[in-house]
Design an enzyme around this catalytic site. Structure first.
Site, PDB file in Angstrom:
ATOM      1  N   ASP A 122      17.220   9.124  -7.669  1.00 32.57           N
ATOM      2  CA  ASP A 122      18.683   9.260  -7.623  1.00 32.57           C
ATOM      3  C   ASP A 122      19.298   9.122  -6.227  1.00 32.57           C
ATOM      4  O   ASP A 122      20.126   9.964  -5.821  1.00 32.57           O
ATOM      5  CB  ASP A 122      19.113  10.613  -8.238  1.00 32.57           C
ATOM      6  N   HIS A 168       0.802  -1.223   0.000  1.00 34.50           N
ATOM      7  CA  HIS A 168       0.000   0.000   0.000  1.00 34.50           C
ATOM      8  C   HIS A 168       0.838   1.278   0.000  1.00 34.50           C
ATOM      9  O   HIS A 168       0.308   2.379   0.201  1.00 34.50           O
ATOM     10  CB  HIS A 168      -0.939  -0.031   1.224  1.00 34.50           C
ATOM     11  N   LYS A 219       3.030   4.538  -1.202  1.00 32.11           N
ATOM     12  CA  LYS A 219       2.943   5.494  -2.313  1.00 32.11           C
ATOM     13  C   LYS A 219       4.160   6.398  -2.210  1.00 32.11           C
ATOM     14  O   LYS A 219       4.065   7.531  -1.734  1.00 32.11           O
ATOM     15  CB  LYS A 219       1.674   6.358  -2.217  1.00 32.11           C
TER      16      LYS A 219
END
Ligand code: ZN
Length: 251
Positions: free
Chosen positions: A170, A163, A165
């Site tokens: 870099d 779940h 996000k």
């Protein structure tokens, strides 16, 4: 006593003279560049900490943005919760990626962010995606299109949901790893490591229908912690499944 006159000698050999000047110029510029990079490692970076809120005020200005859509510069409207400004800020961050983007996203269908990731891949940025296997090839998702463009994807085989996000851009050790994989002996360019992290899936609903937040930061502790968890999941999860029926709708 014999004194060797370098200038007189070189003036007799103009090609050698020109080569010496060119080689000296290259050597001096290399030394200056390495010295600059070395010194910069001791200068603390100004930390970025942008908090973007998505809420019911986000689309008050949507008509202004629609009118501005063909202009080259995006409209900077004064709505502090402007969803379009927030999306533009995320795109701006993705546009700075030079080497790699590691994204853990439950689901993803934002056209604008898909375009930003597609452009990043076109300039050689390596994209790895961790998402729900069940979501990767679902109708309406952009993940399989990124896979078709060369992104690598893995997901868990579990009843629990992946779940997260977040997106890491870099990260230092990852950049070094990529440079080694590509066989570059020189140290990589200095890059702006950062993360984009929050509650929102990168979807039309996430940016335009829900109450969500996203933080963009160069905080090193957060970058390292999220990269470590991404690497751990990447090793633990399986390689993506073959595309299933739903994707045929978009083929
Ligand atoms: Zn706006």
């Amino acid at each position: 006593m014999f004194i060797f006159d370098v200038h007189a000698w070189l003036s007799h050999y103009p090609i050698t003279y020109t080569c010496c000047i060119a080689a000296s110029t290259v050597a001096v510029s290399e030394v200056i560049w390495f010295a600059y990079k070395y010194i910069r490692t001791f200068i603390p970076r100004k930390e970025v900490f942008d908090v973007l809120m998505f809420n019911e005020n986000g689309y008050e200005c949507i008509f202004q943005h629609h009118k501005n859509v063909n202009k080259s510069a995006p409209l900077k409207c004064k709505n502090v919760n402007c969803s379009q400004n927030s999306i533009n800020r995320i795109i701006e961050t993705i546009d700075k990626a030079q080497y790699c983007i590691d994204m853990a996203m439950f689901t993803f269908n934002s056209t604008e962010l898909f375009e930003a990731l597609k452009q990043a891949m076109a300039r050689g940025v390596q994209l790895r995606i961790i998402c729900e296997n069940s979501r990767a090839f679902k109708a309406g998702t952009s993940i399989w299109m990124l896979i078709n463009l060369g992104a690598m994807m893995r997901g868990p085989k579990s009843l629990s949901l992946m779940h997260h996000k977040f997106c890491i851009i870099d990260e230092e050790l990852r950049v070094e790893e990529i440079c080694l994989e590509r066989g570059r002996r020189t140290k990589p360019n200095l890059c702006n490591s950062c993360i984009i992290n929050g509650s929102a899936n990168w979807t039309i609903r996430g940016f335009g229908g829900n109450w969500e937040n996203i933080v963009i930061t160069t905080n090193n502790v957060m970058i390292k912690e999220l990269q470590a968890e991404f690497n751990r999941m990447w090793k633990a999860f399986t390689i993506s499944l073959e595309p299933v029926e739903d994707m045929k709708m978009f083929a």
